[in-house]
Design a protein around this motif. Sequence first.
Motif, PDB file in Angstrom:
ATOM      1  N   GLU A  87       0.951  -1.178  -0.154  1.00 55.21           N
ATOM      2  CA  GLU A  87      -0.163   0.052  -0.117  1.00 55.21           C
ATOM      3  C   GLU A  87       0.838   1.047   0.179  1.00 55.21           C
ATOM      4  N   GLY A  88       1.836   1.434   0.895  1.00 53.65           N
ATOM      5  CA  GLY A  88       2.717   2.419   0.830  1.00 53.65           C
ATOM      6  C   GLY A  88       3.409   2.703  -0.464  1.00 53.65           C
ATOM      7  N   TYR A  89       3.814   1.512  -1.131  1.00 55.12           N
ATOM      8  CA  TYR A  89       4.623   1.644  -2.336  1.00 55.12           C
ATOM      9  C   TYR A  89       3.642   2.420  -3.376  1.00 55.12           C
ATOM     10  N   ILE A  90       2.456   1.629  -3.516  1.00 50.80           N
ATOM     11  CA  ILE A  90       1.507   2.095  -4.486  1.00 50.80           C
ATOM     12  C   ILE A  90       1.280   3.528  -4.261  1.00 50.80           C
ATOM     13  N   LYS A  91       1.046   4.126  -3.036  1.00 48.73           N
ATOM     14  CA  LYS A  91       0.666   5.423  -2.682  1.00 48.73           C
ATOM     15  C   LYS A  91       2.135   6.253  -3.219  1.00 48.73           C
ATOM     16  N   TYR A  92       3.428   5.747  -2.844  1.00 49.38           N
ATOM     17  CA  TYR A  92       4.599   6.518  -3.463  1.00 49.38           C
ATOM     18  C   TYR A  92       4.364   6.610  -4.660  1.00 49.38           C
ATOM     19  N   VAL A  93       4.293   5.521  -5.757  1.00 51.59           N
ATOM     20  CA  VAL A  93       4.157   5.621  -7.170  1.00 51.59           C
ATOM     21  C   VAL A  93       3.071   6.406  -7.729  1.00 51.59           C
ATOM     22  N   LYS A  94       1.905   6.410  -6.954  1.00 50.88           N
ATOM     23  CA  LYS A  94       0.752   7.405  -7.574  1.00 50.88           C
ATOM     24  C   LYS A  94       0.947   8.813  -7.152  1.00 50.88           C
ATOM     25  N   GLU A  95       1.711   9.224  -6.118  1.00 51.09           N
ATOM     26  CA  GLU A  95       2.148  10.462  -5.854  1.00 51.09           C
ATOM     27  C   GLU A  95       3.335  11.219  -6.750  1.00 51.09           C
ATOM     28  N   ASN A  96       4.050  10.131  -7.100  1.00 46.32           N
ATOM     29  CA  ASN A  96       5.236  10.719  -7.870  1.00 46.32           C
ATOM     30  C   ASN A  96       4.709  10.875  -9.461  1.00 46.32           C
ATOM     31  N   ALA A  97       4.092   9.912  -9.770  1.00 45.79           N
ATOM     32  CA  ALA A  97       3.156   9.804 -11.137  1.00 45.79           C
ATOM     33  C   ALA A  97       2.573  11.188 -11.202  1.00 45.79           C
ATOM     34  N   LYS A  98       1.851  11.518 -10.128  1.00 46.24           N
ATOM     35  CA  LYS A  98       0.980  12.751 -10.496  1.00 46.24           C
ATOM     36  C   LYS A  98       1.938  13.931 -10.647  1.00 46.24           C
ATOM     37  N   LYS A  99       2.902  14.059  -9.744  1.00 39.62           N
ATOM     38  CA  LYS A  99       3.912  15.101  -9.886  1.00 39.62           C
ATOM     39  C   LYS A  99       4.595  15.242 -11.117  1.00 39.62           C
ATOM     40  N   GLU A 100       4.668  14.245 -11.775  1.00 34.81           N
ATOM     41  CA  GLU A 100       5.389  13.942 -13.177  1.00 34.81           C
ATOM     42  C   GLU A 100       4.149  13.983 -14.281  1.00 34.81           C
ATOM     43  N   LYS A 101       3.001  14.227 -13.814  1.00 27.92           N
ATOM     44  CA  LYS A 101       1.995  13.971 -14.985  1.00 27.92           C
ATOM     45  C   LYS A 101       2.138  13.010 -15.760  1.00 27.92           C
ATOM     46  N   LEU A 102       1.987  11.896 -15.245  1.00 27.53           N
ATOM     47  CA  LEU A 102       2.244  10.500 -16.130  1.00 27.53           C
ATOM     48  C   LEU A 102       0.737  10.117 -16.270  1.00 27.53           C
ATOM     49  N   LYS A 103       0.695   9.614 -17.274  1.00 32.76           N
ATOM     50  CA  LYS A 103      -0.673   8.733 -17.688  1.00 32.76           C
ATOM     51  C   LYS A 103      -0.931   7.145 -17.180  1.00 32.76           C
ATOM     52  N   ASN A 104      -1.861   6.794 -16.717  1.00 34.13           N
ATOM     53  CA  ASN A 104      -2.012   5.601 -16.422  1.00 34.13           C
ATOM     54  C   ASN A 104      -0.978   4.761 -15.697  1.00 34.13           C
ATOM     55  N   PRO A 105      -0.520   5.285 -14.497  1.00 35.98           N
ATOM     56  CA  PRO A 105       0.444   4.529 -13.957  1.00 35.98           C
ATOM     57  C   PRO A 105       0.071   3.068 -13.423  1.00 35.98           C
ATOM     58  N   GLY A 106       1.277   2.346 -13.491  1.00 36.95           N
ATOM     59  CA  GLY A 106       1.189   0.978 -13.120  1.00 36.95           C
ATOM     60  C   GLY A 106       2.714   0.256 -12.403  1.00 36.95           C
ATOM     61  N   ILE A 107       2.550  -0.844 -12.238  1.00 39.95           N
ATOM     62  CA  ILE A 107       3.815  -1.533 -11.829  1.00 39.95           C
ATOM     63  C   ILE A 107       4.179  -2.831 -12.575  1.00 39.95           C
ATOM     64  N   ARG A 108       5.474  -3.013 -12.888  1.00 36.38           N
ATOM     65  CA  ARG A 108       5.651  -4.121 -13.807  1.00 36.38           C
ATOM     66  C   ARG A 108       6.538  -4.844 -12.476  1.00 36.38           C
ATOM     67  N   ILE A 109       6.256  -6.427 -12.467  1.00 34.73           N
ATOM     68  CA  ILE A 109       6.865  -7.119 -11.837  1.00 34.73           C
ATOM     69  C   ILE A 109       7.924  -7.653 -12.615  1.00 34.73           C
ATOM     70  N   TYR A 110       9.452  -7.478 -12.228  1.00 34.75           N
ATOM     71  CA  TYR A 110      10.672  -8.334 -12.825  1.00 34.75           C
ATOM     72  C   TYR A 110      11.204  -9.453 -12.188  1.00 34.75           C
ATOM     73  N   MET A 111      11.538 -10.326 -12.697  1.00 32.62           N
ATOM     74  CA  MET A 111      12.391 -11.234 -12.263  1.00 32.62           C
ATOM     75  C   MET A 111      13.842 -10.747 -12.333  1.00 32.62           C
ATOM     76  N   GLY A 112      14.669 -11.211 -11.159  1.00 34.27           N
ATOM     77  CA  GLY A 112      16.109 -10.876 -11.065  1.00 34.27           C
ATOM     78  C   GLY A 112      16.647 -11.931 -10.351  1.00 34.27           C
ATOM     79  N   LYS A 113      17.991 -11.802  -9.911  1.00 34.03           N
ATOM     80  CA  LYS A 113      18.661 -12.616  -9.208  1.00 34.03           C
ATOM     81  C   LYS A 113      19.615 -11.939  -8.447  1.00 34.03           C
ATOM     82  N   TYR A 114      20.010 -12.215  -7.237  1.00 31.21           N
ATOM     83  CA  TYR A 114      20.799 -11.695  -6.208  1.00 31.21           C
ATOM     84  C   TYR A 114      22.186 -11.896  -6.634  1.00 31.21           C
ATOM     85  N   PRO A 115      23.085 -11.251  -7.074  1.00 26.51           N
ATOM     86  CA  PRO A 115      24.594 -12.037  -7.222  1.00 26.51           C
ATOM     87  C   PRO A 115      25.131 -12.209  -5.914  1.00 26.51           C
ATOM     88  N   LEU A 116      26.124 -13.201  -5.980  1.00 29.79           N
ATOM     89  CA  LEU A 116      26.790 -13.762  -4.708  1.00 29.79           C
ATOM     90  C   LEU A 116      27.231 -12.596  -3.865  1.00 29.79           C
TER      91      LEU A 116
END
Length: 184
Positions: A87-116
């Motif tokens: 919820e906090g991250y979604i709020k953070y993204v919405k607030e920053n997207a609004k400041k930057e006047k971005l259309k239709n903000p969303g969140i993409r989920i990426y796969m990654g791997k921690y290096p050793l």
Amino acid sequence: MKTYFFTKILTPLCAALILAFCLLSCTRCSEPPKEPVSNSYKKKLISYREGRVLFDEYTRTNHEVLMKARNGEPDSRWYWFSLEDMEGYIKYVKENAKKEKLKNPGIRIYMGKYPLNHPKNRMAKPEYAGYQTIFLVPTTQKRERTNAIARSASTEENTDVPSIESMNMTNLAPPPKTLSGTMP
């Protein structure tokens, strides 16, 4: 005569002014109305059984390949964020997207791997080094270009927003070998 004027006219007027002041003060103290939440997610819900089908298919295919590449050692199978973090991250993204006047903000989920050698303070737990993870990246609707090639592309496509920070530090589950094919 002065008493009559004060008690009959000024007393009710003063009382009305005090009442109006109190009412205005209380309305300023109340929380602003909350943004309505869309029900669009309801069309995307799946049952636990349908999730199990996806989990089992991943286990039968992709996870087998990963285990071979890791010399029989299983990789992480699930990732967890608290509702508070989400919820906090979604709020953070919405607030920053609004400041930057971005259309239709969303969140993409990426796969990654921690290096050793990944910094220990940049993972939920240091023992996650070498395991796959997921991280969340803010997105926005792509801006339309005027050329003919861009017009043929779907306007529903989105692009990453590098100016808004991504989120990781999730808890993940590197399962023991015996549980690598089961969903909790």
